[in-house]
Design an enzyme around this catalytic site. Structure first.
Site, PDB file in Angstrom:
ATOM      1  N   SER A  48       0.869  -1.162   0.007  1.00  0.00           N
ATOM      2  CA  SER A  48      -0.111   0.130   0.112  1.00  0.00           C
ATOM      3  C   SER A  48       0.968   1.199  -0.052  1.00  0.00           C
ATOM      4  O   SER A  48       0.487   2.379  -0.546  1.00  0.00           O
ATOM      5  CB  SER A  48      -1.106  -0.107   1.118  1.00  0.00           C
ATOM      6  OG  SER A  48      -0.373  -0.384   2.482  1.00  0.00           O
ATOM      7  N   GLY A  71       3.533  -9.030  12.153  1.00  0.00           N
ATOM      8  CA  GLY A  71       2.245  -9.435  11.381  1.00  0.00           C
ATOM      9  C   GLY A  71       1.160  -9.688  12.779  1.00  0.00           C
ATOM     10  O   GLY A  71       1.365  -9.406  13.452  1.00  0.00           O
ATOM     11  N   SER A 120       0.656  -0.015  17.250  1.00  0.00           N
ATOM     12  CA  SER A 120       0.007   0.924  16.767  1.00  0.00           C
ATOM     13  C   SER A 120      -0.614   1.810  17.702  1.00  0.00           C
ATOM     14  O   SER A 120      -0.623   3.151  17.920  1.00  0.00           O
ATOM     15  CB  SER A 120      -1.024   0.651  15.816  1.00  0.00           C
ATOM     16  OG  SER A 120      -1.950   1.392  15.429  1.00  0.00           O
ATOM     17  N   ASP A 137      -5.016  -0.080   8.171  1.00  0.00           N
ATOM     18  CA  ASP A 137      -4.933  -1.534   7.371  1.00  0.00           C
ATOM     19  C   ASP A 137      -4.211  -2.291   8.375  1.00  0.00           C
ATOM     20  O   ASP A 137      -3.433  -3.016   8.003  1.00  0.00           O
ATOM     21  CB  ASP A 137      -4.466  -1.421   5.906  1.00  0.00           C
ATOM     22  CG  ASP A 137      -4.688  -2.567   5.266  1.00  0.00           C
ATOM     23  OD1 ASP A 137      -5.564  -3.224   5.806  1.00  0.00           O
ATOM     24  OD2 ASP A 137      -3.978  -2.974   4.560  1.00  0.00           O
ATOM     25  N   HIS A 140      -6.895  -6.901  12.102  1.00  0.00           N
ATOM     26  CA  HIS A 140      -8.127  -6.716  11.850  1.00  0.00           C
ATOM     27  C   HIS A 140      -9.315  -7.483  12.894  1.00  0.00           C
ATOM     28  O   HIS A 140     -10.393  -7.479  12.815  1.00  0.00           O
ATOM     29  CB  HIS A 140      -8.379  -7.375  10.659  1.00  0.00           C
ATOM     30  CG  HIS A 140      -8.042  -6.597   9.207  1.00  0.00           C
ATOM     31  ND1 HIS A 140      -7.611  -5.238   9.570  1.00  0.00           N
ATOM     32  CD2 HIS A 140      -8.042  -6.843   8.026  1.00  0.00           C
ATOM     33  CE1 HIS A 140      -7.191  -4.656   8.555  1.00  0.00           C
ATOM     34  NE2 HIS A 140      -7.585  -5.743   7.394  1.00  0.00           N
ATOM     35  N   HIS A 165      -9.349  -0.048   4.923  1.00  0.00           N
ATOM     36  CA  HIS A 165      -9.350  -1.180   4.098  1.00  0.00           C
ATOM     37  C   HIS A 165     -10.066  -2.279   4.803  1.00  0.00           C
ATOM     38  O   HIS A 165     -10.423  -2.473   5.994  1.00  0.00           O
ATOM     39  CB  HIS A 165      -7.948  -1.644   3.792  1.00  0.00           C
ATOM     40  CG  HIS A 165      -7.851  -2.288   2.636  1.00  0.00           C
ATOM     41  ND1 HIS A 165      -6.906  -3.432   2.547  1.00  0.00           N
ATOM     42  CD2 HIS A 165      -8.478  -2.410   1.595  1.00  0.00           C
ATOM     43  CE1 HIS A 165      -7.125  -4.010   1.448  1.00  0.00           C
ATOM     44  NE2 HIS A 165      -7.801  -3.446   0.750  1.00  0.00           N
ATOM     45  N   ASP A 166     -10.510  -3.219   3.882  1.00  0.00           N
ATOM     46  CA  ASP A 166     -11.080  -4.500   4.332  1.00  0.00           C
ATOM     47  C   ASP A 166     -12.432  -4.302   4.968  1.00  0.00           C
ATOM     48  O   ASP A 166     -12.691  -5.029   6.213  1.00  0.00           O
ATOM     49  CB  ASP A 166     -10.285  -5.150   5.261  1.00  0.00           C
ATOM     50  CG  ASP A 166      -8.974  -5.718   4.498  1.00  0.00           C
ATOM     51  OD1 ASP A 166      -9.015  -6.069   3.448  1.00  0.00           O
ATOM     52  OD2 ASP A 166      -7.827  -5.350   4.957  1.00  0.00           O
TER      53      ASP A 166
END
Ligand code: SAH
Ligand code: MG
Length: 210
Positions: A48, A71, A120, A137, A140, A165-166
């Protein structure tokens, strides 16, 4: 205006999870954003970033890329989106930072992109700079998505852009948290209005402050 053939080639060659049409929509949104720094949460191997980066570069803006590079849950061994060659054998954990750096270098974006390596919410809690453009993004799961909404979206300046996103309104298409914990609350807050939708990408604009 378009991405140059070389920019497009780097973006399409980069590993990650960004279909070309959604990537191009990110680039358009970043080009249309107001002036100021850009930031993405969830960079993985830099795919991205290869779409957003050229817009930031053309506009001489700094683009922060936040990721702990270990990840998400769904990238770990045994999960759906695991890529075993991205595990650092010396540590026994995923490490996408080397590939991210190489991708950013090869795409000619080292003078535009600043990698912020860390968790984050931890970064967001220390963040104070207003953002012209925010792309979420990252993790999730319910809690990561909720925290990214709660801690990052207040930093989007008035008139600034929020990309998510998603976003899957139909549970049959994918996981719910980006839709339920980010997209819906952003609209319900009355502070954001939708500008466009491309695949699972939603582009919103801040129309009011909290
Ligand atoms: N935008 C990327 C895909 C991102 S995948 C692309 O275009 O390919 C999601 C990323 O979010 C992973 O790299 C993961 O390490 C990161 N992530 C998940 N939870 C995080 C957290 N709490 N802090 C920082 N990064 C996180
Ligand atoms: Mg994604």
């Amino acid at each position: 205006m378009e991405l140059t053939p070389s920019q497009l080639a780097h973006a399409e060659a980069a590993r990650g999870f960004m279909p070309p049409d959604e990537g191009r929509a990110l680039w358009v949104a970043a080009n249309d954003a107001i002036a100021g720094p850009l930031l993405e949460v969830g960079s993985y191997c830099g795919k991205s970033a290869c779409y957003i980066g050229p817009a930031a570069m053309a506009r001489q803006q700094t683009f922060f890329c936040v990721d702990h590079h270990r990840g998400s849950e769904e990238n770990q061994a045994g999960w759906e989106w695991h890529e075993p060659d991205l595990v650092d054998p010396a540590v026994g954990k995923m490490d996408t930072l080397p590939l991210f750096r190489r991708t950013v270098h090869d795409a000619g974006l080292e003078d535009t992109i600043v990698a912020v390596v860390g968790d984050s919410p931890r970064v967001a809690r220390a963040w104070t700079t207003p953002l012209s453009f925010l792309f979420i993004d990252g993790g999730h799961g319910v809690e990561p998505a909720r925290l990214d909404y709660e801690l990052w979206t207040p930093h989007v300046a008035l008139g600034g852009t929020l990309c998510i996103h998603d976003v899957f309104p139909d549970p049959a298409d994918g996981g719910r948290p980006p839709y339920e914990e980010i997209y819906l609350p952003a609209l319900a807050s009355g502070q954001f209005e939708e500008r466009s939708a491309t695949g699972s990408l939603r582009v919103l604009e801040r129309i009011a402050n909290a």
